[in-house]
Write an enzyme that holds these catalytic residues in place. Structure first.
Site, PDB file in Angstrom:
ATOM      1  N   TRP A 127       0.789  -1.233   0.000  1.00  0.00           N
ATOM      2  CA  TRP A 127       0.000   0.000   0.000  1.00  0.00           C
ATOM      3  C   TRP A 127       0.815   1.274   0.000  1.00  0.00           C
ATOM      4  O   TRP A 127       0.274   2.361  -0.079  1.00  0.00           O
ATOM      5  CB  TRP A 127      -0.954   0.027   1.196  1.00  0.00           C
ATOM      6  CG  TRP A 127      -0.379  -0.548   2.480  1.00  0.00           C
ATOM      7  CD1 TRP A 127      -0.596  -1.804   2.946  1.00  0.00           C
ATOM      8  CD2 TRP A 127       0.477   0.093   3.440  1.00  0.00           C
ATOM      9  NE1 TRP A 127       0.082  -2.001   4.128  1.00  0.00           N
ATOM     10  CE2 TRP A 127       0.746  -0.845   4.464  1.00  0.00           C
ATOM     11  CE3 TRP A 127       1.040   1.371   3.542  1.00  0.00           C
ATOM     12  CZ2 TRP A 127       1.541  -0.557   5.564  1.00  0.00           C
ATOM     13  CZ3 TRP A 127       1.840   1.652   4.643  1.00  0.00           C
ATOM     14  CH2 TRP A 127       2.073   0.694   5.627  1.00  0.00           C
ATOM     15  N   ASN A 128       2.117   1.183   0.116  1.00  0.00           N
ATOM     16  CA  ASN A 128       2.859   2.441   0.292  1.00  0.00           C
ATOM     17  C   ASN A 128       3.063   3.236  -1.001  1.00  0.00           C
ATOM     18  O   ASN A 128       2.959   4.448  -0.989  1.00  0.00           O
ATOM     19  CB  ASN A 128       4.173   2.212   1.053  1.00  0.00           C
ATOM     20  CG  ASN A 128       4.986   1.068   0.493  1.00  0.00           C
ATOM     21  OD1 ASN A 128       4.457   0.178  -0.153  1.00  0.00           O
ATOM     22  ND2 ASN A 128       6.268   1.100   0.733  1.00  0.00           N
TER      23      ASN A 128
ATOM     24  N   LYS B  24      -2.718  -8.323  -7.796  1.00  0.00           N
ATOM     25  CA  LYS B  24      -3.447  -8.276  -6.532  1.00  0.00           C
ATOM     26  C   LYS B  24      -2.935  -7.082  -5.742  1.00  0.00           C
ATOM     27  O   LYS B  24      -1.854  -7.116  -5.157  1.00  0.00           O
ATOM     28  CB  LYS B  24      -3.250  -9.559  -5.729  1.00  0.00           C
ATOM     29  CG  LYS B  24      -4.159  -9.608  -4.513  1.00  0.00           C
ATOM     30  CD  LYS B  24      -3.365  -9.906  -3.271  1.00  0.00           C
ATOM     31  CE  LYS B  24      -4.102  -9.613  -2.011  1.00  0.00           C
ATOM     32  NZ  LYS B  24      -4.324  -8.177  -1.771  1.00  0.00           N
TER      33      LYS B  24
ATOM     34  N   GLY C  58       6.473  -6.361  -0.262  1.00  0.00           N
ATOM     35  CA  GLY C  58       5.730  -6.309   0.992  1.00  0.00           C
ATOM     36  C   GLY C  58       6.622  -6.690   2.160  1.00  0.00           C
ATOM     37  O   GLY C  58       7.840  -6.512   2.094  1.00  0.00           O
TER      38      GLY C  58
ATOM     39  N   GLU D  23      10.729  -8.020  -3.000  1.00  0.00           N
ATOM     40  CA  GLU D  23      11.370  -6.871  -2.382  1.00  0.00           C
ATOM     41  C   GLU D  23      10.693  -6.712  -1.033  1.00  0.00           C
ATOM     42  O   GLU D  23       9.488  -6.493  -0.967  1.00  0.00           O
ATOM     43  CB  GLU D  23      11.175  -5.667  -3.304  1.00  0.00           C
ATOM     44  CG  GLU D  23      12.077  -4.536  -2.968  1.00  0.00           C
ATOM     45  CD  GLU D  23      11.455  -3.656  -1.935  1.00  0.00           C
ATOM     46  OE1 GLU D  23      11.773  -3.849  -0.743  1.00  0.00           O
ATOM     47  OE2 GLU D  23      10.658  -2.795  -2.301  1.00  0.00           O
ATOM     48  N   LEU D  24      11.482  -6.865   0.046  1.00  0.00           N
ATOM     49  CA  LEU D  24      10.872  -7.118   1.346  1.00  0.00           C
ATOM     50  C   LEU D  24      11.239  -6.135   2.462  1.00  0.00           C
ATOM     51  O   LEU D  24      11.200  -6.484   3.637  1.00  0.00           O
ATOM     52  CB  LEU D  24      11.238  -8.545   1.791  1.00  0.00           C
ATOM     53  CG  LEU D  24      10.909  -9.647   0.783  1.00  0.00           C
ATOM     54  CD1 LEU D  24      11.414 -10.992   1.263  1.00  0.00           C
ATOM     55  CD2 LEU D  24       9.424  -9.702   0.502  1.00  0.00           C
TER      56      LEU D  24
ATOM     57  N   GLU E 170      11.517  -3.822  11.331  1.00  0.00           N
ATOM     58  CA  GLU E 170      10.971  -2.778  10.458  1.00  0.00           C
ATOM     59  C   GLU E 170       9.707  -2.196  11.081  1.00  0.00           C
ATOM     60  O   GLU E 170       8.712  -2.902  11.254  1.00  0.00           O
ATOM     61  CB  GLU E 170      10.653  -3.364   9.070  1.00  0.00           C
ATOM     62  CG  GLU E 170      10.221  -2.304   8.084  1.00  0.00           C
ATOM     63  CD  GLU E 170       9.976  -2.838   6.663  1.00  0.00           C
ATOM     64  OE1 GLU E 170       9.234  -3.816   6.508  1.00  0.00           O
ATOM     65  OE2 GLU E 170      10.538  -2.254   5.723  1.00  0.00           O
TER      66      GLU E 170
HETATM   67  P1  NAI Z   1       1.968  -7.634   3.549  1.00  0.00           P
HETATM   68  O1  NAI Z   1       3.343  -7.930   3.155  1.00  0.00           O
HETATM   69  O2  NAI Z   1       1.268  -8.671   4.348  1.00  0.00           O
HETATM   70  O3  NAI Z   1       1.064  -7.341   2.259  1.00  0.00           O
HETATM   71  C1  NAI Z   1       1.570  -7.034   0.988  1.00  0.00           C
HETATM   72  C2  NAI Z   1       0.648  -7.676  -0.049  1.00  0.00           C
HETATM   73  O4  NAI Z   1       0.659  -9.081   0.092  1.00  0.00           O
HETATM   74  C3  NAI Z   1      -0.799  -7.261   0.074  1.00  0.00           C
HETATM   75  O5  NAI Z   1      -1.363  -7.130  -1.216  1.00  0.00           O
HETATM   76  C4  NAI Z   1      -1.404  -8.431   0.812  1.00  0.00           C
HETATM   77  O6  NAI Z   1      -2.788  -8.564   0.636  1.00  0.00           O
HETATM   78  C5  NAI Z   1      -0.670  -9.578   0.194  1.00  0.00           C
HETATM   79  N1  NAI Z   1      -0.667 -10.802   0.998  1.00  0.00           N
HETATM   80  C6  NAI Z   1      -0.777 -10.917   2.340  1.00  0.00           C
HETATM   81  N2  NAI Z   1      -0.702 -12.213   2.718  1.00  0.00           N
HETATM   82  C7  NAI Z   1      -0.543 -12.934   1.587  1.00  0.00           C
HETATM   83  C8  NAI Z   1      -0.390 -14.326   1.310  1.00  0.00           C
HETATM   84  N3  NAI Z   1      -0.382 -15.231   2.281  1.00  0.00           N
HETATM   85  N4  NAI Z   1      -0.216 -14.718   0.033  1.00  0.00           N
HETATM   86  C9  NAI Z   1      -0.186 -13.804  -0.957  1.00  0.00           C
HETATM   87  N5  NAI Z   1      -0.336 -12.483  -0.766  1.00  0.00           N
HETATM   88  C10 NAI Z   1      -0.511 -12.045   0.492  1.00  0.00           C
HETATM   89  O7  NAI Z   1       1.977  -6.262   4.279  1.00  0.00           O
HETATM   90  P2  NAI Z   1       0.850  -5.540   5.172  1.00  0.00           P
HETATM   91  O8  NAI Z   1       0.064  -6.523   5.973  1.00  0.00           O
HETATM   92  O9  NAI Z   1       0.090  -4.647   4.294  1.00  0.00           O
HETATM   93  O10 NAI Z   1       1.793  -4.722   6.141  1.00  0.00           O
HETATM   94  C11 NAI Z   1       2.450  -5.393   7.197  1.00  0.00           C
HETATM   95  C12 NAI Z   1       3.842  -4.884   7.374  1.00  0.00           C
HETATM   96  O11 NAI Z   1       4.609  -5.108   6.210  1.00  0.00           O
HETATM   97  C13 NAI Z   1       3.948  -3.396   7.587  1.00  0.00           C
HETATM   98  O12 NAI Z   1       3.744  -3.082   8.925  1.00  0.00           O
HETATM   99  C14 NAI Z   1       5.336  -3.077   7.114  1.00  0.00           C
HETATM  100  O13 NAI Z   1       6.249  -3.277   8.178  1.00  0.00           O
HETATM  101  C15 NAI Z   1       5.589  -4.102   6.056  1.00  0.00           C
HETATM  102  N6  NAI Z   1       5.463  -3.574   4.702  1.00  0.00           N
HETATM  103  C16 NAI Z   1       6.586  -3.474   3.957  1.00  0.00           C
HETATM  104  C17 NAI Z   1       6.529  -2.955   2.689  1.00  0.00           C
HETATM  105  C18 NAI Z   1       7.761  -2.802   1.879  1.00  0.00           C
HETATM  106  O14 NAI Z   1       7.740  -2.168   0.835  1.00  0.00           O
HETATM  107  N7  NAI Z   1       8.844  -3.378   2.284  1.00  0.00           N
HETATM  108  C19 NAI Z   1       5.271  -2.500   2.095  1.00  0.00           C
HETATM  109  C20 NAI Z   1       4.135  -2.672   2.969  1.00  0.00           C
HETATM  110  C21 NAI Z   1       4.255  -3.192   4.208  1.00  0.00           C
END
Ligand code: NAI
Ligand code: MG
Length: 499
Positions: free
Chosen positions: A158-159, A182, A235, A257-258, A392
């Site tokens: 979402w960022n 997605k 994510g 990219e994590l 993070e």
């Molecule tokens: P997330 O990593 O869980 O979500 C990112 C994407 O993955 C979203 O579209 C989500 O719906 C999808 N997703 C979630 N679980 C999945 C699964 N099991 N299989 C496939 N897709 C899946 O991140 P979230 O929950 O939005 O944020 C949680 C933490 O992640 C944040 O607090 C932050 O620390 C970190 N984050 C890091 C980012 C980065 O660019 N490194 C970007 C966003 C969040």
């Protein structure tokens, strides 16, 4: 496509060139973080929608117009999309800001700049050349060429929703794949609006599809779908790991990219005013919600107190408020769970003995209203072993850690599980090169921070990811190599031995 449902904008998904209702018939709300309340209704997709989208993408990959287009024609479509983005960039930015609360000042520049990925990969599409290999075998001709993988799943956070999608979609399409997107459940609207441009550009039905919804309901079946060949993900590392494990079962390719815990390292020979701006941009821009956040400030002991004092004075002047106002400098946090997570980390840091030199609480300034705002926060007295220095946070929270010399700066800088980026502030050229070499990070910035470009590879060391995005080479991550052998012999030799 948008129909008013009360005051909320109601969206539909985009599958096989059609605007469709979700199989479940259900919708969920998407919030405006500045107002702290919902503004849109997003289709709640499930495995049935995923299957429909993946089947459509597979069909578009194997039959119809798309596989018949040569690479130059695919490139032309991508460049046309770039032009449409340029025309619509302000509109797309406003959707992003309403949904994720980032500053319009940043997002309007970002959505305009995003067109460059489509131009660049559009241009690159017909410049992927195989080789003729002068083989050691007699009477044979051997050449390679590159073929697309098939259906790519692009899972984005979402960022920076549309920019991070561009990093995946542009090379995936240039390479000839088809894609199921997605978006994050917190920011799905912009990807759906973007599909109008995909339509206008003239991409055949099924080449790009969007399924909206939650990780377990849409992300999991998408990753597990047998017809998905590759997953491109940005994510959290926790979700990245889960996806990697699921992808392993199907032996699928992944690029990820994590995020990180990037050190921004200031030496006593730095141009200090520039370093202060660099530190601010590393942690308070985008309210700290960036994978490349310079969330650990490593300052040389000799200038520690003076530097922190100046930094705090500068950060204190940050103007918070409505992200749509062009002079706002720090906007809200994108979603409520994230807002709560940041406040929890502030408590953790206090509990660990770190001292807030600035902020350390929810922002209750009148201009912040009911939005999810956190005060720009600077913790001093941090040890690198503390959770506030290792994990993070993804918010406007800076951990300041003193160091003695180069050796210690490198040791502390590298002592995290991540390795996405690092900043170095010094006017000493030798030191700049040495630090750039010794820091374990996919990107090192010297005397700048947060510079990214479509021309330069971006990605992580260690737990920060797998593979790279942007630049020429990475298009190969969306291609597979075929080696073709042609015999010019008039007779087949002994068939019982390998040649
Ligand atoms: P997330 O990593 O869980 O979500 C990112 C994407 O993955 C979203 O579209 C989500 O719906 C999808 N997703 C979630 N679980 C999945 C699964 N099991 N299989 C496939 N897709 C899946 O991140 P979230 O929950 O939005 O944020 C949680 C933490 O992640 C944040 O607090 C932050 O620390 C970190 N984050 C890091 C980012 C980065 O660019 N490194 C970007 C966003 C969040
Ligand atoms: Mg939202």
């Amino acid at each position: 496509m948008d129909t008013a449902a009360g005051t909320l904008t109601k969206y539909r998904m985009y599958i096989d060139g059609q605007w469709v209702e979700p199989a479940s018939g259900n919708y969920f709300e998407s919030d405006n973080p500045y107002l702290g309340k919902p503004w849109a209704l997003i289709p709640r997709g499930n495995a049935a929608d995923v299957d429909r989208a993946v089947q459509a993408a597979r069909k578009a990959f194997t039959s119809g117009e798309w596989p018949k287009l040569n690479a130059s024609k695919r490139g032309a479509l991508l460049r046309k999309l770039g032009d449409l983005i340029t025309d619509k960039s302000r509109f797309l930015a406003e959707i992003e800001v309403r949904d994720n609360g980032k500053l319009l000042a940043e997002m309007s520049a970002q959505t305009a700049y995003m067109a460059q990925w489509y131009y660049y990969y559009g241009g690159l599409a017909d410049k992927i050349e195989g080789t003729v290999i002068p083989t050691d075998k007699p009477d044979t001709f051997n050449y390679t060429h590159y073929e697309p993988l098939g259906v790519v799943a692009a899972i984005v956070p979402w960022n920076s929703p549309l920019l991070l999608l561009a990093w995946k979609l542009a090379p995936a399409l240039a390479a000839g794949n088809t894609v199921v997107v997605k978006p994050s459940e917190y920011t799905s609207a912009s990807a759906l609006e973007f599909m109008k441009l995909i339509e206008q550009a003239g991409f055949p039905a099924g080449v790009v599809n969007v399924v909206t919804g939650f990780g377990p309901e849409v992300g999991t079946p998408l990753v597990e779908h047998p017809l998905v060949a590759k997953i491109a993900f940005t994510g959290s590392d926790a979700t990245g790991q889960r996806i990697y494990e699921a992808a392993a079962k199907g032996l699928k390719r992944v690029s990820m990219e994590l995020g990180g815990k990037s050190p921004n390292i200031v030496f006593d020979d730095a141009h200090l005013d520039n370093a202060i701006k660099g530190v601010i941009s590393g942690i308070f821009a985008a309210t700290g919600q960036t994978c490349i956040a310079g969330s650990r400030l490593l300052v040389q002991q000799s200038i520690h107190d003076q530097f922190v004092e100046k930094l705090v004075a500068f950060a204190r002047t940050a103007k918070m408020g409505n992200p749509m106002d062009l002079d706002t400098q720090v906007g809200p946090v994108t979603n409520k769970p994230q807002f709560e997570k940041i406040l929890k980390y502030i408590d953790i840091a206090r509990g660990e003995g770190a001292k807030p030199a600035l902020g350390g609480a929810r922002a209750t300034r009148p201009e912040c209203g009911d939005g999810w705002f956190v005060e720009p926060t600077i913790f001093t007295g941090v040890k690198n072993s503390m959770r506030i220095a290792q994990e993070e946070v993804f918010g406007p929270v800076l951990a300041v850690i003193p160091f003695k010399d180069e050796e210690e700066a490198v040791a502390i800088g590298n002592d995290v599980v991540y390795g996405l980026a690092a900043g170095v502030w010094t006017q000493n050229m030798r030191r700049a090169f040495v630090m750039a070499e010794r820091l374990q990070a996919g990107t090192v910035w010297v005397n700048t921070y947060r510079a990214v470009s479509y021309l330069s590879p971006f990605g992580g060391y260690k737990r920060s990811g797998i593979g790279r995005e942007s630049g020429q080479e990475m298009i190969k991550e969306y291609l597979q190599t075929k080696s073709v052998w042609i015999s010019t012999a008039t007779e087949v030799p002994n068939p019982f031995i390998l040649r």
